[in-house]
Scaffold this motif. Structure first.
Motif, short mmCIF file in Angstrom:
data_model
loop_
_atom_site.label_atom_id
_atom_site.label_comp_id
_atom_site.label_asym_id
_atom_site.label_seq_id
_atom_site.Cartn_x
_atom_site.Cartn_y
_atom_site.Cartn_z
N ASP A 279 0.66 -1.27 -0.01
CA ASP A 279 0.00 0.20 0.06
C ASP A 279 0.83 1.23 -0.16
O ASP A 279 0.65 2.05 0.97
CB ASP A 279 -0.85 0.20 1.19
N THR A 280 1.82 1.30 -0.98
CA THR A 280 2.86 2.54 -1.12
C THR A 280 2.69 2.93 -2.47
O THR A 280 2.52 2.18 -3.44
CB THR A 280 4.21 2.21 -0.85
N CYS A 281 2.80 4.22 -2.71
CA CYS A 281 2.64 4.66 -4.02
C CYS A 281 3.82 5.72 -4.27
O CYS A 281 4.26 6.32 -3.20
CB CYS A 281 1.67 5.66 -4.21
N ARG A 282 4.53 5.78 -5.45
CA ARG A 282 5.78 6.66 -5.68
C ARG A 282 5.95 6.90 -6.90
O ARG A 282 5.53 6.25 -8.01
CB ARG A 282 7.04 5.86 -5.21
N ILE A 283 5.95 8.32 -7.17
CA ILE A 283 6.40 8.90 -8.52
C ILE A 283 7.65 8.33 -9.07
O ILE A 283 8.66 8.86 -8.29
CB ILE A 283 6.09 10.32 -8.72
N VAL A 284 7.99 7.78 -10.04
CA VAL A 284 9.35 7.43 -10.59
C VAL A 284 10.03 8.19 -11.45
O VAL A 284 11.15 8.22 -11.92
CB VAL A 284 9.24 5.93 -10.76
N SER A 285 8.95 8.89 -12.41
CA SER A 285 9.56 9.54 -13.46
C SER A 285 8.60 11.11 -13.47
O SER A 285 7.45 11.00 -13.60
CB SER A 285 9.68 8.78 -14.71
N LYS A 286 9.13 12.10 -13.56
CA LYS A 286 8.38 13.49 -14.11
C LYS A 286 9.16 13.97 -15.23
O LYS A 286 10.32 14.69 -15.05
CB LYS A 286 8.58 14.24 -12.64
N HIS A 287 8.48 13.90 -16.31
CA HIS A 287 9.17 14.15 -17.45
C HIS A 287 8.42 15.50 -18.05
O HIS A 287 7.20 15.54 -18.17
CB HIS A 287 8.89 13.14 -18.74
N PRO A 288 9.12 16.54 -18.43
CA PRO A 288 8.38 17.88 -18.94
C PRO A 288 7.54 17.55 -20.24
O PRO A 288 8.15 16.98 -21.01
CB PRO A 288 9.46 18.85 -19.37
N GLU A 289 6.47 18.05 -20.30
CA GLU A 289 5.74 18.01 -21.38
C GLU A 289 6.32 18.60 -22.67
O GLU A 289 6.91 19.51 -22.45
CB GLU A 289 4.31 18.59 -21.29
N GLY A 290 6.43 17.94 -23.79
CA GLY A 290 7.10 18.60 -24.98
C GLY A 290 6.48 19.75 -25.49
O GLY A 290 5.22 19.68 -25.64
N VAL A 291 7.15 20.77 -25.48
CA VAL A 291 6.93 22.13 -26.21
C VAL A 291 7.44 22.17 -27.50
O VAL A 291 8.60 22.29 -27.82
CB VAL A 291 6.85 23.09 -25.43
N TRP A 292 6.73 22.14 -28.46
CA TRP A 292 7.30 22.12 -29.81
C TRP A 292 7.13 23.28 -30.66
O TRP A 292 5.99 23.89 -31.02
CB TRP A 292 6.92 20.94 -30.80
N ASP A 293 8.22 24.17 -30.74
CA ASP A 293 8.09 25.51 -31.49
C ASP A 293 8.85 25.36 -32.68
O ASP A 293 8.88 24.23 -33.31
CB ASP A 293 8.54 26.67 -30.40
N ASP A 294 9.25 26.41 -33.22
CA ASP A 294 9.74 26.17 -34.66
C ASP A 294 11.27 26.11 -34.54
O ASP A 294 12.03 25.99 -35.56
CB ASP A 294 9.52 27.67 -35.27
N ALA A 295 11.71 25.93 -33.38
CA ALA A 295 13.30 25.62 -33.15
C ALA A 295 13.73 24.15 -33.91
O ALA A 295 12.83 23.31 -33.97
CB ALA A 295 13.72 25.50 -31.66
N PRO A 296 14.79 24.36 -34.37
CA PRO A 296 15.39 23.21 -35.25
C PRO A 296 15.49 21.95 -34.37
O PRO A 296 15.23 20.70 -34.73
CB PRO A 296 16.47 23.52 -35.89
N THR A 297 15.74 22.22 -33.23
CA THR A 297 16.07 21.03 -31.92
C THR A 297 15.19 21.39 -30.87
O THR A 297 15.10 22.37 -30.34
CB THR A 297 17.09 21.05 -31.53
N THR A 298 14.31 20.38 -30.33
CA THR A 298 13.46 20.64 -29.35
C THR A 298 13.78 19.66 -28.25
O THR A 298 14.43 18.56 -28.42
CB THR A 298 11.88 20.40 -29.86
N GLY A 299 12.75 19.46 -27.17
CA GLY A 299 12.97 18.57 -26.22
C GLY A 299 12.14 17.46 -26.60
O GLY A 299 11.49 17.34 -27.41
N GLN A 300 12.27 16.49 -25.69
CA GLN A 300 11.71 15.24 -25.92
C GLN A 300 10.10 15.08 -25.73
O GLN A 300 10.04 15.76 -24.71
CB GLN A 300 12.46 13.79 -25.37
N GLU A 301 9.18 14.63 -26.19
CA GLU A 301 7.68 14.33 -25.82
C GLU A 301 7.42 12.81 -25.78
O GLU A 301 7.86 12.03 -26.52
CB GLU A 301 6.87 15.10 -26.76
N ILE A 302 7.08 12.30 -24.44
CA ILE A 302 6.71 11.19 -24.43
C ILE A 302 5.13 10.99 -25.16
O ILE A 302 4.30 11.72 -24.96
CB ILE A 302 6.32 10.82 -22.78
N THR A 303 5.08 9.97 -26.07
CA THR A 303 3.85 9.66 -26.72
C THR A 303 3.14 8.61 -26.26
O THR A 303 1.69 8.50 -26.46
CB THR A 303 4.10 9.72 -28.18
N SER A 304 3.67 7.76 -25.82
CA SER A 304 2.95 6.38 -25.26
C SER A 304 4.02 5.66 -24.05
O SER A 304 5.10 5.81 -24.05
CB SER A 304 2.71 5.39 -26.40
#
Length: 422
Positions: A211-236
């Protein structure tokens, strides 16, 4: 912001219309095989796209076991489980028992195991399919709060004690969520949420024995602008055999790359590599909707936001892990599949997926059984007396619960014993 939220919300609404049966992997029922107990090194093995493409060796096609789909007769073999009343929805099938939701005499939506009331059931607008593991029932849903906001709630129902407990609750940003068995004592959940005004993909692990709960990953939502290189976005997100898997997209020097990240149950990254077969398929308005891992195989299906005809959709992909990373395994028939049916390997070998129409709008199979031991697959069809196939559930033993819908929108439910097709 990438147009993913529009795609997700539009899919969620479509799923509600079709899935008077529940969206998500709610076809999944029980836990996957127990973890092997062997721990891998936590080193990241990143593979560049060029290196992987140069070394990639295309494997032999995965063979279909029979030239034509195998038929499962429902005449005299399937039995009506006694459900199908107006407003009643099947949510899970496990251990031969059917779990449905329906409003009681007070107008309150309840969860039932067969005809026994378990507890009040929150309105379900998530991707995640409900899970049944032993004497516990798990549901991950968006729940309205008194201030008008929404929280993502992980709710556990006790099937023996007929009780209900919310074990995790936090603000969400949309209804895209995932719920998978991780091992014989833990489940994985993942959702998009908010913390300190920042938006993240949160992935957590709930140990239901402790009966324990833990967050193991907190990944920033991907924000895709017009930059040639962006951060990663989790899709699934998915889980299998004590491992967590993320499918991620990233624009690098103007080109979109698709990565697969593997983590252990504590969120430590074990490996990350670009998957050229998926990078080459990337296109706007199409998301990886589901990934599912089983043994050496990874199964990928897509959602296309602006698909008008079947031909507009992206064909699903089967990948196999090799010494050089994951490579595509072509299938020797034109088979299309979508979401997974059930949550464990049936008979220690079969992973099941719902069939869907191919690019010509034709069904090759009602469901597809991939044999990860034999390395082949089977196409299976129901003989349904002129009724249109609608949905199938499978329990841990391979028993099936399928239902059909006729042109008057009436549903007919059938049970099929495992030995009819195994």
């Amino acid at each position: 912001m990438k147009s993913g939220w529009i795609k997700i919300l539009s899919f969620g609404l479509a799923a509600l219309v079709l899935a008077g049966c529940g969206a998500k992997n709610k076809e999944e029922s029980v836990g996957l095989s127990p973890a092997s107990g062997q721990e891998e090194s936590a080193g990241v093995s990143a593979v560049s796209g060029n290196e992987s493409q140069n070394e990639e060796k295309r494997p032999e096609p995965m063979r279909c076991r029979t030239p034509k789909p195998e038929r499962i007769s429902l005449e005299g073999k399937g039995t009506h489980p006694g459900f199908g009343q107006p407003g009643e929805e099947v949510q899970a099938f496990s251990g031969g028992k059917v779990y449905v939701t329906s409003k009681d005499f007070r107008g309150v939506r309840m969860l039932y195991e067969e005809s026994a009331a378990i507890g009040e059931y929150d309105f379900d607008m998530g991707f995640a399919s409900d899970l049944v593991i032993g004497d516990r029932y798990f549901s991950l849903t968006g729940v309205a709060q008194e201030d008008g906001s929404m929280n993502m709630n992980l709710t556990v129902y006790g099937l023996a004690l007929k009780g209900k407990e919310t074990v995790y609750s936090a603000p969400l940003t949309n209804y895209r969520n995932f719920l998978y068995p991780l091992n014989d004592s833990e489940v994985l959940f993942s959702y998009n949420g908010i913390e300190d005004e920042g938006k993240y993909e949160f992935t957590g692990v709930y140990n239901f024995k402790e009966d324990t709960c833990r967050i193991v990953s907190k990944h920033p939502e991907g924000v895709w602008d017009d930059a040639p290189t962006t951060g990663q976005e989790i899709t699934s997100v998915c889980a299998s055999d004590n491992r967590i898997y993320f499918a991620k997209e990233q624009r690098i020097d103007g080109e979109v790359k698709v990565f697969l990240t593997c983590l252990n149950a504590d969120g430590a990254v074990l490996s990350e590599e670009e998957i050229p077969a998926l990078s080459q398929r990337w296109r706007p308005n199409t998301n990886i909707q589901w990934i599912d891992a089983a043994g050496e195989y990874l199964f990928v299906s897509y959602y296309t936001a602006d698909a008008v005809t079947p031909a507009d959709r992206m064909k699903p992909v089967v990948l196999k892990k090799t010494a050089d990373g994951y490579v595509e395994v072509p299938l020797d028939t034109d088979v299309w599949f979508s979401r997974r049916i059930g949550s464990g390997l049936i008979g220690g070998r079969y992973i099941l997926f719902a069939g869907t129409t191919n690019e010509n709008g034709e069904y090759t199979a009602d469901f597809v059984a991939f044999d990860i031991v034999q390395g082949d697959y089977r196409l299976l069809r129901f003989d349904g007396d002129e009724k249109a196939y609608f949905r199938t559930f499978a329990d841990e033993q391979g028993n099936l619960l399928c239902f059909f819908i006729d042109d008057q929108r009436q549903r007919s439910y059938f049970r099929v014993e495992a030995d009819e097709w195994l």
